[in-house]
Design a protein around this motif. Structure first.
Motif, mmCIF file in Angstrom:
data_model
loop_
_atom_site.group_PDB
_atom_site.id
_atom_site.type_symbol
_atom_site.label_atom_id
_atom_site.label_comp_id
_atom_site.label_asym_id
_atom_site.label_seq_id
_atom_site.Cartn_x
_atom_site.Cartn_y
_atom_site.Cartn_z
ATOM 1 N N ALA A 80 0.831 -1.201 0.000
ATOM 2 C CA ALA A 80 0.000 0.000 0.000
ATOM 3 C C ALA A 80 0.862 1.246 0.000
ATOM 4 O O ALA A 80 0.551 2.244 -0.648
ATOM 5 C CB ALA A 80 -0.930 -0.009 1.211
ATOM 6 N N ALA A 81 1.972 1.211 0.752
ATOM 7 C CA ALA A 81 2.829 2.386 0.840
ATOM 8 C C ALA A 81 3.506 2.706 -0.477
ATOM 9 O O ALA A 81 3.922 3.837 -0.712
ATOM 10 C CB ALA A 81 3.883 2.177 1.927
ATOM 11 N N GLU A 82 3.620 1.715 -1.366
ATOM 12 C CA GLU A 82 4.290 1.931 -2.635
ATOM 13 C C GLU A 82 3.305 2.189 -3.779
ATOM 14 O O GLU A 82 3.724 2.323 -4.932
ATOM 15 C CB GLU A 82 5.151 0.701 -2.960
ATOM 16 C CG GLU A 82 6.308 0.501 -1.974
ATOM 17 C CD GLU A 82 6.930 -0.874 -2.095
ATOM 18 O OE1 GLU A 82 6.464 -1.643 -2.951
ATOM 19 O OE2 GLU A 82 7.853 -1.171 -1.332
ATOM 20 N N SER A 83 2.000 2.253 -3.476
ATOM 21 C CA SER A 83 1.002 2.458 -4.524
ATOM 22 C C SER A 83 1.248 3.795 -5.210
ATOM 23 O O SER A 83 1.160 4.846 -4.579
ATOM 24 C CB SER A 83 -0.409 2.435 -3.922
ATOM 25 O OG SER A 83 -0.659 1.193 -3.314
ATOM 26 N N PRO A 84 1.567 3.781 -6.510
ATOM 27 C CA PRO A 84 1.908 5.040 -7.181
ATOM 28 C C PRO A 84 0.675 5.820 -7.608
ATOM 29 O O PRO A 84 -0.399 5.256 -7.824
ATOM 30 C CB PRO A 84 2.706 4.565 -8.395
ATOM 31 C CG PRO A 84 2.110 3.230 -8.717
ATOM 32 C CD PRO A 84 1.699 2.624 -7.390
ATOM 33 N N ALA A 93 11.093 8.745 6.618
ATOM 34 C CA ALA A 93 9.708 8.435 6.955
ATOM 35 C C ALA A 93 9.480 6.928 7.034
ATOM 36 O O ALA A 93 10.088 6.158 6.280
ATOM 37 C CB ALA A 93 8.771 9.047 5.928
ATOM 38 N N ALA A 94 8.613 6.536 7.932
ATOM 39 C CA ALA A 94 8.279 5.121 8.114
ATOM 40 C C ALA A 94 6.898 4.837 7.533
ATOM 41 O O ALA A 94 5.927 5.516 7.867
ATOM 42 C CB ALA A 94 8.297 4.769 9.599
ATOM 43 N N PRO A 95 6.774 3.855 6.637
ATOM 44 C CA PRO A 95 5.453 3.508 6.105
ATOM 45 C C PRO A 95 4.643 2.732 7.131
ATOM 46 O O PRO A 95 5.200 2.022 7.976
ATOM 47 C CB PRO A 95 5.783 2.643 4.895
ATOM 48 C CG PRO A 95 7.071 1.994 5.256
ATOM 49 C CD PRO A 95 7.837 3.002 6.076
ATOM 50 N N GLY A 129 4.416 14.586 11.235
ATOM 51 C CA GLY A 129 3.152 13.855 11.245
ATOM 52 C C GLY A 129 3.027 12.950 10.044
ATOM 53 O O GLY A 129 4.002 12.326 9.614
ATOM 54 N N VAL A 130 1.831 12.906 9.472
ATOM 55 C CA VAL A 130 1.500 11.951 8.421
ATOM 56 C C VAL A 130 1.490 12.645 7.066
ATOM 57 O O VAL A 130 0.929 13.732 6.920
ATOM 58 C CB VAL A 130 0.130 11.309 8.695
ATOM 59 C CG1 VAL A 130 -0.291 10.421 7.538
ATOM 60 C CG2 VAL A 130 0.184 10.496 9.986
ATOM 61 N N ALA A 131 2.126 12.013 6.090
ATOM 62 C CA ALA A 131 2.110 12.496 4.710
ATOM 63 C C ALA A 131 1.512 11.423 3.822
ATOM 64 O O ALA A 131 1.808 10.233 3.978
ATOM 65 C CB ALA A 131 3.520 12.847 4.241
ATOM 66 N N LEU A 154 0.313 5.980 3.332
ATOM 67 C CA LEU A 154 0.728 6.963 4.330
ATOM 68 C C LEU A 154 2.141 6.676 4.831
ATOM 69 O O LEU A 154 2.557 5.523 4.905
ATOM 70 C CB LEU A 154 -0.234 6.966 5.523
ATOM 71 C CG LEU A 154 -1.703 7.267 5.230
ATOM 72 C CD1 LEU A 154 -2.554 7.071 6.481
ATOM 73 C CD2 LEU A 154 -1.885 8.669 4.679
ATOM 74 N N HIS A 155 2.843 7.737 5.179
ATOM 75 C CA HIS A 155 4.133 7.653 5.844
ATOM 76 C C HIS A 155 4.122 8.593 7.047
ATOM 77 O O HIS A 155 3.517 9.668 6.984
ATOM 78 C CB HIS A 155 5.286 8.059 4.913
ATOM 79 C CG HIS A 155 5.653 7.019 3.909
ATOM 80 N ND1 HIS A 155 4.939 6.830 2.746
ATOM 81 C CD2 HIS A 155 6.671 6.115 3.898
ATOM 82 C CE1 HIS A 155 5.500 5.846 2.055
ATOM 83 N NE2 HIS A 155 6.545 5.399 2.715
#
Length: 386
Positions: free
Chosen positions: A77-81, A192-194, A157-159, A204-205
């Motif tokens: 999910a974190a890599e979804s472009p 950033a941590a996914p 925070g969250v990006a 989200l990261h």
């Protein structure tokens, strides 16, 4: 205040709806969802349960939630472009440059017209950092024409969509800065941590520390951070409004066509009450969002975000109830609206932040209008006016 749209505004909204129908049809939405994470993965059930119990944890509110959210599904999910072809089409249509002056390549329209476009984007569940890229038009090269993707961070925070971003808009206090990054290098640049997002199309990261001013470029003096935050909250509210209107339409359509005991379920009073409550929430949110787009008042913007968040979340829940068992299936779109609404409710101005802002505004206004002895007995001596 007259909230009836002008002919040009109706044409603008219809044009945006037609563009999304052609470039981001329902089949493309479902294909993106299934490619991101299908119903076989535990996130389909586990993340929703976590969000009901503790939504902030799903959105990165606690460090231990990040560890618990690891695994292949989270990384996928974190890599979804972001679909860059679609992004460029939005740029060509003027979605991002809408409010730029004509001499700068824009159309010279205002915030009310931008709200209409973002409402349509929310209705279609269009993914990507739309708000950040729209705000960065005129500040970051390539943002206006859709050739660069810009995400944003309001402090640590969250990006969202950080791995797809070409630049990050950093807001700290009254300062707005731009951090250019290579495509795919955003998480590394910000350390950033996914972690797993409840919405399969909003990776989200979590960023714990923003880079120093020396590492990020300064924006033009007109890039006022307070204004950017206010506009971001309103445009996010417009997306929530679009989602609320979409789930209302889904519920009404189902109530008209689904037959039980020989008659449409919409003839049952309980279902009618649910649909009526959904309509009331939607219209209240619509009036509030439209009004805030005209006045650009911070308090009205906070109220609009609060009402739109509530309408999007509660309408999705009521839509699930109207659909009954069908609403809980992966094939129904209702869970996608609910998940996106949960994520947006924590973006830019959360429910708690909106409530706190409005409470402070009301308190300060009332303190000016009431005698000091009233506030002494109610809130304590510190509120007494000298």
């Amino acid at each position: 205040m007259d909230f009836r749209l002008t002919g040009d505004q109706r044409a603008l909204q219809a044009g945006m709806r037609a563009l999304l129908a052609a470039r981001y049809p329902h089949e493309k939405l479902r294909a993106a969802v299934d490619a991101s994470e299908g119903p076989a993965e535990d996130v389909a059930v586990g993340a929703v349960v976590d969000a009901v119990v503790d939504a902030p944890a799903v959105l990165g509110g606690a460090p231990e939630a990040q560890e618990a959210a690891g695994g292949p599904g989270a990384r996928k999910a974190a890599e979804s472009p972001v679909d860059r072809e679609l992004w460029a089409a939005l740029g060509d249509a003027g979605f991002f440059a809408l409010r730029l002056p004509e001499e700068d390549g824009g159309t010279g329209l205002g915030l009310p017209e931008a709200v209409l476009l973002f409402e349509e984007a929310g209705r279609a569940l269009l993914p990507g950092p739309l708000v950040a890229t729209h705000l960065a038009a005129g500040l970051a090269a390539g943002a206006a024409d859709g050739t660069r993707i810009v995400t944003a961070l309001d402090g640590p925070g969250v990006a969202e969509h950080l791995a797809s971003a070409d630049a990050v808009l950093l807001l700290t206090g009254d300062t707005a800065r731009l951090l250019p990054v290579d495509a795919g290098a955003g998480p590394r640049a910000l350390r950033a941590a996914p972690f797993r997002s409840v919405d399969p199309l909003t990776p989200l990261h979590r960023v714990r520390d923003l880079p120093s001013a020396a590492c990020a470029g300064g924006l033009a003096p007109e890039a006022d951070a307070a204004r950017l935050r206010r506009e971001a909250a309103l445009l996010t509210a417009a997306q929530q409004l679009g989602s609320a209107r979409a789930t209302l339409a889904l519920a009404v359509s189902h109530a008209r066509h689904r037959v039980q005991f020989g008659r449409p379920v919409g003839s049952f009073q309980a279902v009618q009450h649910l649909c009526a409550q959904m309509l009331v929430r939607t219209d209240l949110a619509r009036a509030s969002v439209y009004a805030a787009s005209v006045t650009e008042d911070p308090a009205e913007t906070a109220g609009a975000k609060l009402l739109a968040d509530s309408a999007a979340i509660r309408n999705a829940r009521d839509c699930l109830q109207v659909h009954g068992g069908l609403g809980f299936t992966w094939e129904a779109d209702i869970h996608l609206h609910l998940k996106r609404a949960w994520v947006r409710a924590f973006q830019w101005q959360s429910t708690e932040e909106s409530e706190e802002f409005l409470a402070n505004e009301l308190l300060m206004d009332a303190a000016d209008e009431n005698a000091p002895d009233v506030w002494w007995g109610t809130l304590g001596g510190e509120n007494v006016q000298s």
